[in-house]
Design an enzyme around this catalytic site. Structure first.
Site, short mmCIF file in Angstrom:
data_model
loop_
_atom_site.label_atom_id
_atom_site.label_comp_id
_atom_site.label_asym_id
_atom_site.label_seq_id
_atom_site.Cartn_x
_atom_site.Cartn_y
_atom_site.Cartn_z
N SER A 299 0.75 -1.45 0.15
CA SER A 299 -0.05 -0.13 0.06
C SER A 299 0.95 1.27 0.05
CB SER A 299 -0.98 -0.04 1.10
OG SER A 299 -1.48 1.30 1.28
N LYS A 354 -4.43 -6.67 3.56
CA LYS A 354 -4.52 -5.77 2.82
C LYS A 354 -5.75 -5.31 2.17
CE LYS A 354 -2.73 -2.68 -0.41
NZ LYS A 354 -3.86 -2.44 -1.43
N HIS A 357 -7.48 -3.51 4.80
CA HIS A 357 -6.79 -2.20 4.77
C HIS A 357 -7.69 -1.38 3.83
CE1 HIS A 357 -4.42 0.80 2.59
NE2 HIS A 357 -3.62 0.83 3.63
N ASN A 358 -8.01 -1.96 2.49
CA ASN A 358 -8.65 -1.23 1.41
C ASN A 358 -10.24 -0.97 1.62
OD1 ASN A 358 -6.16 -1.44 0.25
ND2 ASN A 358 -7.29 -2.31 -1.98
N GLU A 361 -10.11 1.76 4.03
CA GLU A 361 -9.67 3.19 3.24
C GLU A 361 -10.95 3.57 2.42
OE1 GLU A 361 -7.84 3.20 -1.23
OE2 GLU A 361 -6.31 2.38 0.31
N TYR A 362 -11.82 2.56 1.95
CA TYR A 362 -13.20 3.19 1.33
C TYR A 362 -13.87 3.82 2.41
CZ TYR A 362 -13.35 -0.21 -2.62
OH TYR A 362 -13.08 -0.88 -4.01
#
Length: 631
Positions: A299, A354, A357-358, A361-362
């Protein structure tokens, strides 16, 4: 040997294999110092060996520690050659301490009969030939070493070693998209000798690697290929190849293309956003081929990949140890100077975190978008919104907050660029995977689902325009909240978002027996990655005490202080027809997760009524299932 980088060449093997001879010759050709590890044995070790008594691990420990310390001192000045038996993996681990990225290993191999014959001809050495069998008995063949058979002549051995050291790259990067190119430059800037590959497609992708190399001076020593065979053969064994290609079937196609050219114990690193289940499948498949597979989340975007990303590798721990010097060197560093890269755990756990994590993040992106809409309701233009967000950096700073400030300040002509961007948000699938994983594991990651579905709603642009005409909207200037209350609502929602994200990781860790370290995961997310923030830095310490951040006394106090503002902001948005799905869901989830007795009893009664699914009773502590004939 690489320019501007010192290395220690360890030549290992059983006594009598010719380590000293080869070491002397190699040091003369390379014009670097030579040292014999036997010269560092303490007198008590020499006495034991002279009396025909094998050394124990305890005997060797201080000797190995001393050689490691000596090697580190030498590396401050120059490269060097050190010969040392280093027969066990544990011995080599000690010798590699803090110099793994600068250590190159040569293993001289031969049969017991070959070596025994040589040893019997050797004179004036303190170790008698009778101890040779004990050395073969404890020998653990290294996977990380260049293996050379002693049946070759000394000159042939040295020539072969020089060819491998001087002409072979340490690390290969397959796929030169945006992230792949940035990682190549990062590796080269850190002194690693790399090979780069990009496919050749007539008229579409031609000489990509070659042209990329020509564009950047730091790649002058890198090797550029569009032929897979040549690319693989350019790498030192065991080969370390990082794939930076599109997730999905492309990964499988690339693996099949590589396999004919790989050797046992070579290592493939998948650095794309692959599904964690596919990573597990690929891991198992490649084991049958003798190839190691490391699923790795990366990332940081283009800039992070160049200057230092957050890296989340998982898979076989021994294989990770062989790529750790590369990944940890190019990773971002936390506030204590430690790499934002750690061995996450087995199987596809690195790809899983990960993915989460995304998902987090959204939500962080959605929250900032909703906050911006509210600030627009206050009558703020993009510059003023940027100024408001700038003022929040003291208490709510994050990478995403910083880039959102930049976005609102960017102008094109006399207007702000953000006003010209079509309001249809794309996605690459990881938010979808996170939502699916949450459902499969039974974890209420409601904010991630809400942020994902908000993107889906945005994509229905034409329908939204049509329906906007069909339904009345409240259009009032009354909006009874302050920017401070909006900040507190934002902070509250972010805590809930991080709770849900790490809850999902914790549940997956338990389900799959990954034994993940939440504090360490938070630590590698404090720099380099998209969701780095001051809140993440706080979570590093909180997760050392608890796996549930909603039990932390400081966060409990913070949530209690912010909840009133959160409810007020959401209520005002509802009354004014402002869509704030993530902010609203944060309040709804907090209400749900903190309700001691919910309405689920009614749902369970309904299930029993129409499907005889049974229910448990509050007044029956046995946990027995009950069924009622409701009509």
């Amino acid at each position: 040997m690489e320019e501007n980088k010192t290395n220690v060449i360890f030549i290992m093997g059983v006594s009598g294999c010719g380590k000293s001879t080869i070491g002397h010759m190699l040091s003369e050709v390379l014009k670097i110092p030579f040292f014999d590890g036997d010269d560092f044995h303490p007198k008590k070790n020499v006495r034991k060996l002279s009396n025909g008594i094998p050394l124990t691990d305890d005997d060797r420990y201080n000797w190995l520690v001393f050689i490691n310390k000596f090697a580190k001192e030498q590396l401050q000045k120059n490269s060097c050659v050190i010969v040392c038996s280093a027969l066990k993996k544990a011995y080599r681990t000690i010798l590699n301490t803090d110099i793994h990225s600068q250590a190159k290993w040569i293993h001289l191999v031969g049969s017991f009969e070959q070596i025994s014959e040589r040893l019997n001809k050797r004179e004036n050495h303190f170790m008698p030939p009778s101890l040779l069998r004990s050395q073969f008995d404890i020998l653990e063949n290294p996977q990380e070493a260049l293996e050379v058979n002693v049946s070759l002549s000394p000159t042939e051995i040295v020539d072969y070693i020089l060819k491998e050291i001087n002409n072979k790259s340490e690390f290969g990067l397959f796929g030169l998209g945006v992230m792949g190119k940035s990682l190549c430059r990062n590796l080269a800037n850190n002194g690693f000798k790399i090979s780069m590959f990009n496919r050749h497609v007539d008229g579409v992708e031609e000489d990509v690697a070659k042209n990329f190399k020509a564009d950047y001076s730091e790649l002058s020593q890198a090797k550029a290929y569009d032929d897979i065979s040549a690319f693989v053969n350019s790498l030192q064994q065991p080969r370390r190849i990082m794939l930076m290609v599109n997730a999905g079937k492309t990964i499988d196609y690339v693996i099949e293309d590589l396999l004919p050219y790989l050797s046992e114990n070579d290592i493939i690193i998948d650095g794309g956003n692959s599904n964690y289940k596919k990573t597990k499948e690929r891991n198992e498949y490649l084991k049958t081929k003798g190839i190691h597979f490391i699923g790795t989340g990366v990332s940081g975007g283009e800039e992070g990949a160049l200057k230092g990303p957050s890296i989340m590798p998982s898979g076989d721990k021994d294989a990770y140890d062989k790529v750790a010097p590369f990944l940890e060197t190019i990773a971002a560093k936390d506030k204590n100077g430690l790499p934002c890269c750690t061995y996450v755990g087995p199987e596809g756990s690195g790809q899983f975190i990960k993915m989460v994590h995304n998902g987090v993040e959204y939500v962080e992106m959605q929250l900032l978008a909703e906050i911006s809409t509210i600030l627009e309701k206050f009558g703020q233009n993009p510059d003023q919104i940027a100024n408001t967000l700038e003022a929040w950096k003291d208490t709510a700073n994050s990478y995403l907050l910083e880039i959102t400030i930049d976005i609102f300040r960017k102008k094109e002509g006399n207007d702000w660029l953000v006003n010209k961007i079509l309001d249809k948000a794309g996605n690459k699938g990881t938010g979808n995977w996170t939502t699916i994983a949450s459902a499969e594991l039974g974890v209420p990651s409601t904010l991630i689902a809400s942020a994902l579905f908000s993107r889906y709603i945005s994509f229905y642009k034409e329908e939204r325009i049509q329906l906007n005409k069909n339904f009345d909207k409240v259009n009032t200037s009354e909006f009874n909240v302050t920017t401070q209350e909006v900040l507190e609502a934002y902070q509250l929602a972010r805590i809930i978002n991080h709770y849900q994200g790490f809850k999902l990781i914790a549940e997956a860790s338990n389900k799959f027996e990954w034994n993940l370290n939440l504090s360490e995961i938070a630590r590698i997310w404090t720099n380099g990655c998209i969701i780095r923030s001051t809140l993440m830095e706080e979570l590093v310490e909180i997760f050392k005490q608890t796996a549930n951040i909603l039990t932390d006394s400081l966060l409990i106090k913070t949530i209690n202080n912010y909840k009133s503002a959160g409810k007020k902001v959401v209520a005002q948005c509802v009354l004014n027809d402002i869509s704030t799905s993530a902010l609203s869901e944060a309040i709804q989830f907090l209400n749900g997760i903190t309700t001691a007795y919910t309405s689920a009893n009614i749902i369970q009664a309904q299930r029993d009524y129409f499907g005889a699914h049974t229910y448990q009773r509050l007044d029956d502590p046995s946990g027995k299932s009950h069924h009622t004939n409701w009509n």
